[in-house]
Design an enzyme around this catalytic site. Structure first.
Site, PDB file in Angstrom:
ATOM      1  N   ASP A  19       0.821  -1.218   0.000  1.00  0.00           N
ATOM      2  CA  ASP A  19       0.000   0.000   0.000  1.00  0.00           C
ATOM      3  C   ASP A  19       0.852   1.263   0.000  1.00  0.00           C
ATOM      4  O   ASP A  19       2.054   1.208   0.242  1.00  0.00           O
ATOM      5  CB  ASP A  19      -0.849   0.028   1.287  1.00  0.00           C
ATOM      6  CG  ASP A  19      -2.134  -0.756   1.122  1.00  0.00           C
ATOM      7  OD1 ASP A  19      -2.582  -0.941  -0.020  1.00  0.00           O
ATOM      8  OD2 ASP A  19      -2.689  -1.187   2.156  1.00  0.00           O
ATOM      9  N   TYR A  33       7.554  -9.964   6.920  1.00  0.00           N
ATOM     10  CA  TYR A  33       7.334  -8.538   7.145  1.00  0.00           C
ATOM     11  C   TYR A  33       7.846  -8.162   8.527  1.00  0.00           C
ATOM     12  O   TYR A  33       7.885  -8.987   9.438  1.00  0.00           O
ATOM     13  CB  TYR A  33       5.828  -8.209   7.123  1.00  0.00           C
ATOM     14  CG  TYR A  33       5.179  -8.237   5.773  1.00  0.00           C
ATOM     15  CD1 TYR A  33       5.085  -7.076   5.010  1.00  0.00           C
ATOM     16  CD2 TYR A  33       4.603  -9.396   5.273  1.00  0.00           C
ATOM     17  CE1 TYR A  33       4.449  -7.086   3.769  1.00  0.00           C
ATOM     18  CE2 TYR A  33       3.976  -9.416   4.032  1.00  0.00           C
ATOM     19  CZ  TYR A  33       3.896  -8.253   3.285  1.00  0.00           C
ATOM     20  OH  TYR A  33       3.275  -8.263   2.067  1.00  0.00           O
TER      21      TYR A  33
END
Lengths: 244, 244
Positions: B52, B110
């Site tokens: 994003d 992540y």
């Protein structure tokens, strides 16, 4: 009239240094703008350190006079609502009338950061010298021994500087490495214009074996700016602490 | 036709995410622009991960087809001269024809970063959730145990997501702290839309004692997005590695 000591942190990437300059956005101009918006009067701040464009401060100090009873905690809170997020006031305290953040400082510490990884780091582009080659930390630390102590640092002084004497004392200077980042940590009673960045440039020339560590003694003795290395890039420099 | 696998790092602060969008500057649009400027033709890149806006990548992977004999090392060098310094190509290698960076990935890791210091950090403003309060790491790690494993992660999936199944496996999830920064490290076979950021938001609600660690099991079992916490801010998220 109160005298307020502010501790301030800033990311210098988007500023033309600390000191106010006509038509330039500086840290001082931003803080004074915030003070004016808060207290509806022109308030001059006295800075401890005129960092150059793109140089950062982990904790620097300034002071200003104020005719208002506002609580120190609310000064911090209110200024931070007015300032951009790349400048933060960390602390405000009342100090004695005579206190001046520059005149009364007895020392400062700086950190210089160098990225040694093969390809420039996107996250270090504004916070380190992207040298992208390895450095010999041991040799750099050997060279540090010649710099530590009291010397006339003419070889490590930019022509632009206005200091009366070039005599300064470096209390501590050490080079360390964590993954791809090399840190140069220096603490002294005061620094000439660009002194830390010229020391960093010179230590890097030792770390790449361009200079022998002992050559740094010759550079100091020469008292000649042209003997030392190029000034290291501004974005790698962090003012860490101002001592009183 | 060659098939080239690129490893790329980017600071997402100034981009509208990875994927190309009309009239928006994205990572994909920047890399494709650089390829076009280099090879004088439209080349589409296939990304492994549609991060994003404001999300970062330490190492992500994409691939593209190329009808040119240029050496891989020169692809890296040439693309980096065309790209802004907040996007860097780290590596280029020739891979087999069928390779697709998204379809053939078998896992991803992540890192989510949270700043817990009292006042927002100027240096972390784009790279962490500036929560500015302390977190109970032990409780957060206790909650992690319920998330590790294979589950239907409907409670941790943004409505916008288009995945066919919500079944995913989390191999590793741990919370650690270094000075003022809390790290959430997660590795899994794949992640639903916003899944890592919803997990981060939920673990923070455990760390502030809003939720008991065991309540996270109830959230998973509910398969209901409204049971989990708010999506944590984008700027704290780093795609660390894509596995094949």
């Amino acid at each position: 009239m109160r005298n307020i000591k502010l501790t301030v942190s800033y990311d210098g990437s988007n500023y033309f240094g600390f000191q106010i300059q006509p038509d330039k956005i500086t840290i001082q101009s931003q803080i004074q703008k915030a003070l004016k918006s808060l207290f509806k009067e022109d308030i001059k701040i006295f800075g401890s350190s005129r960092t150059d464009a793109k140089v950062h401060a982990q904790r620097t100090v300034c002071n200003f006079h104020l005719d208002n009873k506002i609580d120190c905690k609310n000064i911090v809170r209110a200024l931070n609502t007015k300032l951009n997020p790349d400048i933060r006031v960390l602390e405000a305290v009342d100090v004695r009338d005579e206190f001046h953040s520059r005149i009364h400082s007895v020392g400062k510490s700086y950190r210089y950061r160098i990225y040694t990884g093969e390809i420039m780091s996107v996250f270090e582009r504004n916070y380190a010298w992207n040298l992208c080659r390895d450095l010999d930390i041991e040799k750099m630390n050997e060279a540090c021994k010649y710099i530590i102590g009291t010397h006339e640092f003419d070889s490590f002084k930019a022509a632009k500087g206005s200091a009366k004497t070039s005599r300064r004392t470096v209390y501590e200077l050490k080079v360390s490495k964590d993954k791809d980042i090399v840190y140069i940590d220096i603490r002294g009673n005061g620094f000439l214009y660009n002194m830390v960045r010229i020391i960093a440039g010179t230590l890097v020339d030792v770390g790449t074996s361009k200079f022998k560590p002992s050559y740094v003694k010759d550079i100091i003795d020469a008292k000649d700016r042209t003997k030392a290395s190029k000034t290291a890039p501004a974005c790698g420099l962090f003012l860490m602490e101002v001592y009183y």
